[in-house]
Design an enzyme around this catalytic site. Sequence first.
Site, PDB file in Angstrom:
ATOM      1  N   GLY A  10       0.839  -1.211   0.000  1.00 23.89           N
ATOM      2  CA  GLY A  10       0.000   0.000   0.000  1.00 23.89           C
ATOM      3  C   GLY A  10       0.871   1.256   0.000  1.00 23.89           C
ATOM      4  O   GLY A  10       0.521   2.269   0.607  1.00 23.89           O
ATOM      5  N   GLY A  13      -0.189   5.181  -1.006  1.00 23.53           N
ATOM      6  CA  GLY A  13      -1.178   5.935  -0.241  1.00 23.53           C
ATOM      7  C   GLY A  13      -0.599   7.128   0.501  1.00 23.53           C
ATOM      8  O   GLY A  13       0.589   7.447   0.378  1.00 23.53           O
ATOM      9  N   GLN A  14      -1.467   7.779   1.295  1.00 28.62           N
ATOM     10  CA  GLN A  14      -1.059   8.988   2.013  1.00 28.62           C
ATOM     11  C   GLN A  14       0.149   8.711   2.908  1.00 28.62           C
ATOM     12  O   GLN A  14       1.138   9.434   2.882  1.00 28.62           O
ATOM     13  CB  GLN A  14      -2.222   9.524   2.872  1.00 28.62           C
ATOM     14  CG  GLN A  14      -1.911  10.881   3.471  1.00 28.62           C
ATOM     15  CD  GLN A  14      -2.811  11.250   4.657  1.00 28.62           C
ATOM     16  OE1 GLN A  14      -3.616  10.450   5.129  1.00 28.62           O
ATOM     17  NE2 GLN A  14      -2.678  12.469   5.130  1.00 28.62           N
ATOM     18  N   LEU A  15       0.074   7.649   3.694  1.00 26.46           N
ATOM     19  CA  LEU A  15       1.199   7.316   4.590  1.00 26.46           C
ATOM     20  C   LEU A  15       2.328   6.614   3.851  1.00 26.46           C
ATOM     21  O   LEU A  15       3.512   6.869   4.108  1.00 26.46           O
ATOM     22  CB  LEU A  15       0.700   6.414   5.715  1.00 26.46           C
ATOM     23  CG  LEU A  15       0.260   7.154   6.972  1.00 26.46           C
ATOM     24  CD1 LEU A  15      -0.746   6.343   7.757  1.00 26.46           C
ATOM     25  CD2 LEU A  15       1.465   7.462   7.855  1.00 26.46           C
ATOM     26  N   ASP A  36       2.056  -1.790  -4.517  1.00 26.16           N
ATOM     27  CA  ASP A  36       0.662  -1.322  -4.467  1.00 26.16           C
ATOM     28  C   ASP A  36      -0.059  -1.951  -5.657  1.00 26.16           C
ATOM     29  O   ASP A  36       0.557  -2.674  -6.450  1.00 26.16           O
ATOM     30  CB  ASP A  36       0.600   0.226  -4.515  1.00 26.16           C
ATOM     31  CG  ASP A  36      -0.657   0.782  -3.838  1.00 26.16           C
ATOM     32  OD1 ASP A  36      -1.766   0.429  -4.284  1.00 26.16           O
ATOM     33  OD2 ASP A  36      -0.546   1.546  -2.870  1.00 26.16           O
ATOM     34  N   ASP A  51      -1.558  -7.114  -5.429  1.00 23.38           N
ATOM     35  CA  ASP A  51      -2.864  -7.092  -4.770  1.00 23.38           C
ATOM     36  C   ASP A  51      -2.694  -7.948  -3.515  1.00 23.38           C
ATOM     37  O   ASP A  51      -2.551  -9.166  -3.604  1.00 23.38           O
ATOM     38  CB  ASP A  51      -3.936  -7.679  -5.704  1.00 23.38           C
ATOM     39  CG  ASP A  51      -5.303  -7.725  -5.022  1.00 23.38           C
ATOM     40  OD1 ASP A  51      -5.375  -7.509  -3.791  1.00 23.38           O
ATOM     41  OD2 ASP A  51      -6.291  -7.989  -5.727  1.00 23.38           O
ATOM     42  N   TYR A 141     -14.868  -0.245   8.672  1.00 26.81           N
ATOM     43  CA  TYR A 141     -13.418   0.005   8.784  1.00 26.81           C
ATOM     44  C   TYR A 141     -12.951  -0.216  10.223  1.00 26.81           C
ATOM     45  O   TYR A 141     -11.970  -0.929  10.467  1.00 26.81           O
ATOM     46  CB  TYR A 141     -13.152   1.446   8.336  1.00 26.81           C
ATOM     47  CG  TYR A 141     -11.758   1.977   8.579  1.00 26.81           C
ATOM     48  CD1 TYR A 141     -10.659   1.461   7.893  1.00 26.81           C
ATOM     49  CD2 TYR A 141     -11.538   3.035   9.465  1.00 26.81           C
ATOM     50  CE1 TYR A 141      -9.384   1.978   8.097  1.00 26.81           C
ATOM     51  CE2 TYR A 141     -10.285   3.560   9.667  1.00 26.81           C
ATOM     52  CZ  TYR A 141      -9.201   3.033   8.985  1.00 26.81           C
ATOM     53  OH  TYR A 141      -7.942   3.553   9.185  1.00 26.81           O
ATOM     54  N   LYS A 145     -10.426  -3.031  11.765  1.00 28.77           N
ATOM     55  CA  LYS A 145      -9.189  -2.697  12.500  1.00 28.77           C
ATOM     56  C   LYS A 145      -9.177  -3.350  13.881  1.00 28.77           C
ATOM     57  O   LYS A 145      -8.130  -3.821  14.341  1.00 28.77           O
ATOM     58  CB  LYS A 145      -9.031  -1.182  12.633  1.00 28.77           C
ATOM     59  CG  LYS A 145      -8.686  -0.473  11.333  1.00 28.77           C
ATOM     60  CD  LYS A 145      -7.292  -0.846  10.841  1.00 28.77           C
ATOM     61  CE  LYS A 145      -6.922  -0.126   9.554  1.00 28.77           C
ATOM     62  NZ  LYS A 145      -5.640  -0.567   8.984  1.00 28.77           N
TER      63      LYS A 145
HETATM   64  P1  NAD Z   1      -4.570   5.342   1.660  1.00 26.02           P
HETATM   65  O1  NAD Z   1      -5.982   5.018   1.354  1.00 26.02           O
HETATM   66  O2  NAD Z   1      -4.049   6.679   1.314  1.00 26.02           O
HETATM   67  O3  NAD Z   1      -3.622   4.276   0.988  1.00 26.02           O
HETATM   68  C1  NAD Z   1      -3.912   2.909   0.986  1.00 26.02           C
HETATM   69  C2  NAD Z   1      -3.172   2.259  -0.175  1.00 26.02           C
HETATM   70  O4  NAD Z   1      -3.501   0.876  -0.166  1.00 26.02           O
HETATM   71  C3  NAD Z   1      -3.579   2.825  -1.541  1.00 26.02           C
HETATM   72  O5  NAD Z   1      -2.440   3.255  -2.240  1.00 26.02           O
HETATM   73  C4  NAD Z   1      -4.268   1.659  -2.224  1.00 26.02           C
HETATM   74  O6  NAD Z   1      -4.036   1.598  -3.619  1.00 26.02           O
HETATM   75  C5  NAD Z   1      -3.625   0.475  -1.509  1.00 26.02           C
HETATM   76  N1  NAD Z   1      -4.448  -0.733  -1.579  1.00 26.02           N
HETATM   77  C6  NAD Z   1      -5.804  -0.850  -1.443  1.00 26.02           C
HETATM   78  N2  NAD Z   1      -6.179  -2.127  -1.605  1.00 26.02           N
HETATM   79  C7  NAD Z   1      -5.046  -2.819  -1.843  1.00 26.02           C
HETATM   80  C8  NAD Z   1      -4.785  -4.180  -2.098  1.00 26.02           C
HETATM   81  N3  NAD Z   1      -5.763  -5.098  -2.172  1.00 26.02           N
HETATM   82  N4  NAD Z   1      -3.503  -4.572  -2.304  1.00 26.02           N
HETATM   83  C9  NAD Z   1      -2.495  -3.670  -2.264  1.00 26.02           C
HETATM   84  N5  NAD Z   1      -2.688  -2.357  -2.033  1.00 26.02           N
HETATM   85  C10 NAD Z   1      -3.957  -1.955  -1.840  1.00 26.02           C
HETATM   86  O7  NAD Z   1      -4.348   5.031   3.201  1.00 26.02           O
HETATM   87  P2  NAD Z   1      -3.311   5.735   4.188  1.00 26.02           P
HETATM   88  O8  NAD Z   1      -3.951   6.955   4.700  1.00 26.02           O
HETATM   89  O9  NAD Z   1      -1.968   5.804   3.563  1.00 26.02           O
HETATM   90  O10 NAD Z   1      -3.323   4.685   5.388  1.00 26.02           O
HETATM   91  C11 NAD Z   1      -2.345   3.667   5.484  1.00 26.02           C
HETATM   92  C12 NAD Z   1      -2.756   2.771   6.636  1.00 26.02           C
HETATM   93  O11 NAD Z   1      -2.796   3.541   7.840  1.00 26.02           O
HETATM   94  C13 NAD Z   1      -4.133   2.141   6.490  1.00 26.02           C
HETATM   95  O12 NAD Z   1      -4.113   0.842   6.999  1.00 26.02           O
HETATM   96  C14 NAD Z   1      -5.022   3.011   7.337  1.00 26.02           C
HETATM   97  O13 NAD Z   1      -6.111   2.295   7.853  1.00 26.02           O
HETATM   98  C15 NAD Z   1      -4.069   3.417   8.440  1.00 26.02           C
HETATM   99  N6  NAD Z   1      -4.478   4.689   9.049  1.00 26.02           N
HETATM  100  C16 NAD Z   1      -4.383   5.838   8.347  1.00 26.02           C
HETATM  101  C17 NAD Z   1      -4.788   7.033   8.926  1.00 26.02           C
HETATM  102  C18 NAD Z   1      -4.725   8.331   8.177  1.00 26.02           C
HETATM  103  O14 NAD Z   1      -5.216   9.344   8.683  1.00 26.02           O
HETATM  104  N7  NAD Z   1      -4.115   8.369   7.000  1.00 26.02           N
HETATM  105  C19 NAD Z   1      -5.265   7.044  10.239  1.00 26.02           C
HETATM  106  C20 NAD Z   1      -5.371   5.834  10.924  1.00 26.02           C
HETATM  107  C21 NAD Z   1      -4.938   4.657  10.320  1.00 26.02           C
HETATM  108  C1  AKB Z   2     -10.070   7.785   8.512  1.00 29.29           C
HETATM  109  O1  AKB Z   2     -10.558   8.919   8.705  1.00 29.29           O
HETATM  110  O2  AKB Z   2     -10.705   6.808   8.104  1.00 29.29           O
HETATM  111  C2  AKB Z   2      -8.613   7.585   8.865  1.00 29.29           C
HETATM  112  C3  AKB Z   2      -8.492   7.085  10.267  1.00 29.29           C
HETATM  113  C4  AKB Z   2      -8.557   8.023  11.393  1.00 29.29           C
HETATM  114  O3  AKB Z   2      -8.350   5.903  10.457  1.00 29.29           O
HETATM  115  N1  AKB Z   2      -7.919   8.813   8.669  1.00 29.29           N
END
Ligand code: NAD
Ligand code: AKB
Length: 317
Positions: A10, A13-15, A36, A51, A141, A145
């Site tokens: 992944g 994504g943002q993180l 990804d 995937d 979601y 988690k």
């Molecule tokens: P995001 O949605 O920006 O990125 C998720 C990535 O996962 C995407 O690039 C997507 O293409 C990829 N993905 C989706 N399905 C997939 C699959 N089947 N196989 C491979 N890749 C796949 O999410 P994020 O914000 O970067 O979050 C990363 C993690 O941190 C997640 O598990 C999220 O739950 C957790 N998280 C994020 C936040 C936040 O505010 N960003 C807060 C709490 C927890």
């Molecule tokens: C969301 O809003 O779904 C995420 C999180 C706090 O897990 N940024």
Amino acid sequence: MKTTKILIVGANGQLGTVMTEALQQRFGLANVISSDLVNKEQHQGAFETLDATNYDQLQQITVNHGITQIYHLAAILSASGENNPLYTWEVNMKALLNVLEVARKYNMDRVFYPSSIAVFGPAVNKEFTSQDSYLNPTTVYGISKAAGENWCQYYFKRYGLDVRSLRYPGVVGYQSMPGGGTTDYAVDIFHKAIASETYHCFLKPDTRLPMIFMEDAIEATLQLMSTPKSNIKIRTSYNLSGLSFSPLELSREIKKHIPDFKIVYEPDFRQNIAESWPRKINDKDARMDWGWMPSYSLESLTETMLSKLSQKLKPVS
Ligand code: NAD
Ligand code: AKB
């Protein structure tokens, strides 16, 4: 001693965008493989199309690269998740179980699994939610988690797999765009402010939520993952706190820098999700067990977001 070889699942994504760079800096470009669903060619170093719900693909990549650690970031987040609950459950759970199984089978050193403040529901003390609060999430979601955290603990207890996890608050950063969460407003708002556009906020003005600046989120992750194993006392997921603010408080802070900035409130289905979550997190275990301490306040987060985004989005002359 075997060389650390990290797979980020992944990574687009943002993180993942920021985590990939941070891990490459720490472990070397050759030792971090990003992956990804599609290759957007945004990363340096090796990239694999994966995937994560496909075990065979994950296993093949593990063997080909001799992977010793996985940072499993792939998930469908809270708001997108409500649009397709069964698909969200399928992706979030299947991908995690594949990661845990491949890590167990290939005797990996360590796995990182991000959980979320979304594991909490209406039952908790929202003003200072403690580590061991009752979990009754209301979103698919959050349910995934909460189940995921318990699977991580199961693999640790049953197989000795060193899985570590953080309950991230909403992450705010200038480097990448968020993807389908309820806390996304706190990034989107800066983009509108810099473009001199009115921000249409999908939450009510007083909806205070736990948030964390991207630099703090990455630092906490690297800190947790490098802590001696004996210090990790919590094997579900650690509460993690940065700061807390509401859309009104954030907009007031932005207005100190951009006095003409305008925000209007048009709450939608995400309001209910936000109202089911804590307003402030008690992360005393993270502070005690591995010395966590966030660095960013609302003032410094706002200042940094505005200055970094202005540089990044400046039209090329
Ligand atoms: P995001 O949605 O920006 O990125 C998720 C990535 O996962 C995407 O690039 C997507 O293409 C990829 N993905 C989706 N399905 C997939 C699959 N089947 N196989 C491979 N890749 C796949 O999410 P994020 O914000 O970067 O979050 C990363 C993690 O941190 C997640 O598990 C999220 O739950 C957790 N998280 C994020 C936040 C936040 O505010 N960003 C807060 C709490 C927890
Ligand atoms: C969301 O809003 O779904 C995420 C999180 C706090 O897990 N940024």
